[in-house]
Design a protein around this motif. Structure first.
Motif, mmCIF file in Angstrom:
data_model
loop_
_atom_site.group_PDB
_atom_site.id
_atom_site.type_symbol
_atom_site.label_atom_id
_atom_site.label_comp_id
_atom_site.label_asym_id
_atom_site.label_seq_id
_atom_site.Cartn_x
_atom_site.Cartn_y
_atom_site.Cartn_z
ATOM 1 N N ILE A 96 1.279 5.313 -4.765
ATOM 2 C CA ILE A 96 0.031 5.581 -4.056
ATOM 3 C C ILE A 96 -1.074 5.350 -5.081
ATOM 4 C CG2 ILE A 96 -1.345 7.287 -2.798
ATOM 5 C CD1 ILE A 96 1.349 8.686 -2.073
ATOM 6 N N HIS A 97 -1.880 4.322 -4.848
ATOM 7 C CA HIS A 97 -2.879 3.931 -5.850
ATOM 8 C C HIS A 97 -4.095 3.338 -5.168
ATOM 9 C CE1 HIS A 97 -1.871 -0.405 -5.506
ATOM 10 N NE2 HIS A 97 -0.616 0.015 -5.362
ATOM 11 N N GLY A 157 3.971 -2.990 -0.749
ATOM 12 C CA GLY A 157 4.725 -1.910 -0.125
ATOM 13 C C GLY A 157 4.148 -0.543 -0.440
ATOM 14 N N CYS A 158 3.220 -0.487 -1.382
ATOM 15 C CA CYS A 158 2.597 0.775 -1.775
ATOM 16 C C CYS A 158 1.622 1.266 -0.705
ATOM 17 C CB CYS A 158 1.827 0.594 -3.089
ATOM 18 S SG CYS A 158 2.881 0.227 -4.513
ATOM 19 N N VAL A 159 1.245 2.534 -0.817
ATOM 20 C CA VAL A 159 0.156 3.099 -0.030
ATOM 21 C C VAL A 159 -1.089 2.949 -0.898
ATOM 22 C CG1 VAL A 159 -0.782 5.178 1.044
ATOM 23 C CG2 VAL A 159 1.684 4.709 1.149
ATOM 24 N N VAL A 160 -2.092 2.244 -0.386
ATOM 25 C CA VAL A 160 -3.246 1.889 -1.213
ATOM 26 C C VAL A 160 -4.532 2.384 -0.580
ATOM 27 C CG1 VAL A 160 -4.482 -0.003 -2.329
ATOM 28 C CG2 VAL A 160 -2.007 -0.148 -2.042
ATOM 29 N N LEU A 161 -5.348 3.040 -1.401
ATOM 30 C CA LEU A 161 -6.681 3.477 -1.004
ATOM 31 C C LEU A 161 -7.684 2.441 -1.499
ATOM 32 C CD1 LEU A 161 -4.815 6.103 -1.414
ATOM 33 C CD2 LEU A 161 -6.961 7.326 -1.316
ATOM 34 N N ALA A 163 1.070 6.333 -13.737
ATOM 35 C CA ALA A 163 0.208 5.155 -13.797
ATOM 36 C C ALA A 163 0.842 3.995 -13.042
ATOM 37 C CB ALA A 163 -0.046 4.750 -15.240
ATOM 38 N N HIS A 164 0.000 3.263 -12.329
ATOM 39 C CA HIS A 164 0.388 2.027 -11.654
ATOM 40 C C HIS A 164 -0.441 0.923 -12.291
ATOM 41 C CE1 HIS A 164 1.526 -0.596 -8.265
ATOM 42 N NE2 HIS A 164 0.295 -1.055 -8.368
ATOM 43 N N ARG A 165 0.244 0.000 -12.963
ATOM 44 C CA ARG A 165 -0.433 -1.089 -13.677
ATOM 45 C C ARG A 165 -1.517 -0.567 -14.621
ATOM 46 N NH1 ARG A 165 -0.807 -5.857 -9.090
ATOM 47 N NH2 ARG A 165 1.430 -5.952 -8.741
ATOM 48 N N GLY A 166 -1.191 0.532 -15.305
ATOM 49 C CA GLY A 166 -2.088 1.103 -16.300
ATOM 50 C C GLY A 166 -3.208 1.965 -15.755
ATOM 51 N N ARG A 167 -3.233 2.189 -14.439
ATOM 52 C CA ARG A 167 -4.297 2.990 -13.825
ATOM 53 C C ARG A 167 -3.694 4.270 -13.226
ATOM 54 N NH1 ARG A 167 -8.943 0.181 -12.228
ATOM 55 N NH2 ARG A 167 -8.978 1.264 -10.226
ATOM 56 N N PRO A 168 -4.478 5.359 -13.178
ATOM 57 C CA PRO A 168 -3.957 6.600 -12.590
ATOM 58 C C PRO A 168 -3.475 6.373 -11.158
ATOM 59 C CG PRO A 168 -6.076 6.983 -13.656
ATOM 60 C CD PRO A 168 -5.863 5.488 -13.630
ATOM 61 N N ALA A 169 -2.374 7.034 -10.825
ATOM 62 C CA ALA A 169 -1.768 6.856 -9.508
ATOM 63 C C ALA A 169 -0.779 7.974 -9.257
ATOM 64 C CB ALA A 169 -1.051 5.504 -9.433
ATOM 65 N N LEU A 170 -0.254 8.011 -8.054
ATOM 66 C CA LEU A 170 0.929 8.810 -7.751
ATOM 67 C C LEU A 170 2.090 7.828 -7.721
ATOM 68 C CD1 LEU A 170 -0.495 11.118 -4.940
ATOM 69 C CD2 LEU A 170 0.072 11.750 -7.292
ATOM 70 N N VAL A 171 3.068 8.049 -8.570
ATOM 71 C CA VAL A 171 4.161 7.095 -8.710
ATOM 72 C C VAL A 171 5.449 7.660 -8.115
ATOM 73 C CG1 VAL A 171 3.152 5.889 -10.677
ATOM 74 C CG2 VAL A 171 4.644 7.839 -11.083
ATOM 75 N N GLN A 172 6.215 6.781 -7.525
ATOM 76 C CA GLN A 172 7.436 7.162 -6.809
ATOM 77 C C GLN A 172 8.600 7.294 -7.785
ATOM 78 O OE1 GLN A 172 9.909 4.434 -4.954
ATOM 79 N NE2 GLN A 172 11.207 6.221 -4.666
#
Length: 192
Positions: free
Chosen positions: A141-142, A154-158, A100-109
């Motif tokens: 990646i979020h 710095g993240c990869v964002v969709l 999770a990134h800030r409480g939302r589903p994501a790919l985390v490093q």
């Protein structure tokens, strides 16, 4: 022997030429490749994220708009005193897992360290620097959550949650087919 048995899609040939590994397992052994396009002021999602994998012996590619570059607000006011993180070109192996990134589903490093440039000139132009750092920086990646101007430090964002949902479904498929839950990301520089 089928002519496609030894075929490698052009994008993956670029990954190999840059020294990266191509994952050839069938099905769903994911190759994530981000093509970083030149900076265009005012364009937030001008890069491409391509997921390429084998399915039934044939290569499949799915493409998503993204940004691999920090948004201007973080370039002009970095949250790290060393400067804003920008993933370096090349392959970052097994660095991302579901989370999770800030409480939302994501790919985390959290899978492995990555290498970043530190852009600290405080202008709105993301640029490669001579200063690099390797480590765990939360370069996730979020999707966009809230104001797009604050989308990436710095993240990869969709840009859409539906694109991220599809990407996460592919990562789940990779895991369910025995290729692990971690994914690698290759960053390539693209033309205009």
């Amino acid at each position: 022997m089928d002519a496609l048995t030894n075929y490698t899609p052009p994008i993956l040939r670029q990954v190999e030429a840059a020294g990266g590994r191509v994952f050839r397992g069938d099905p769903y052994d994911l190759n994530l490749v981000a093509i970083r396009r030149p900076h265009i002021p005012g364009v937030l999602f001008g890069d491409d994220l391509i997921a390429t994998y084998k399915l039934g012996g044939r290569w499949v590619s799915e493409s998503f708009a993204c940004t691999t570059k920090p948004t201007p607000v973080y370039l002009t006011d970095p949250i790290n005193e060393k400067g804003t993180a920008i993933l370096t070109p090349g392959q970052h192996r097994a660095a991302w897992v579901r989370g999770a990134h800030r409480g939302r589903p994501a790919l985390v490093q959290t899978g492995a360290p990555v290498v970043v440039y530190r852009d600290n000139d405080r202008d709105e132009i993301p640029e490669a620097t001579t200063t690099t750092e390797t480590g765990f920086f939360g370069i996730n990646i979020h999707d966009v959550a809230g104001d797009p101007l604050y989308a990436s430090a710095g993240c990869v964002v969709l840009p859409t949650s539906s694109d991220l949902s599809r990407l996460l479904a592919l990562v789940n498929a990779q895991y369910l087919h025995g290729f692990g839950g971690a994914v690698s990301l290759s960053i390539l520089s693209g033309g205009g």
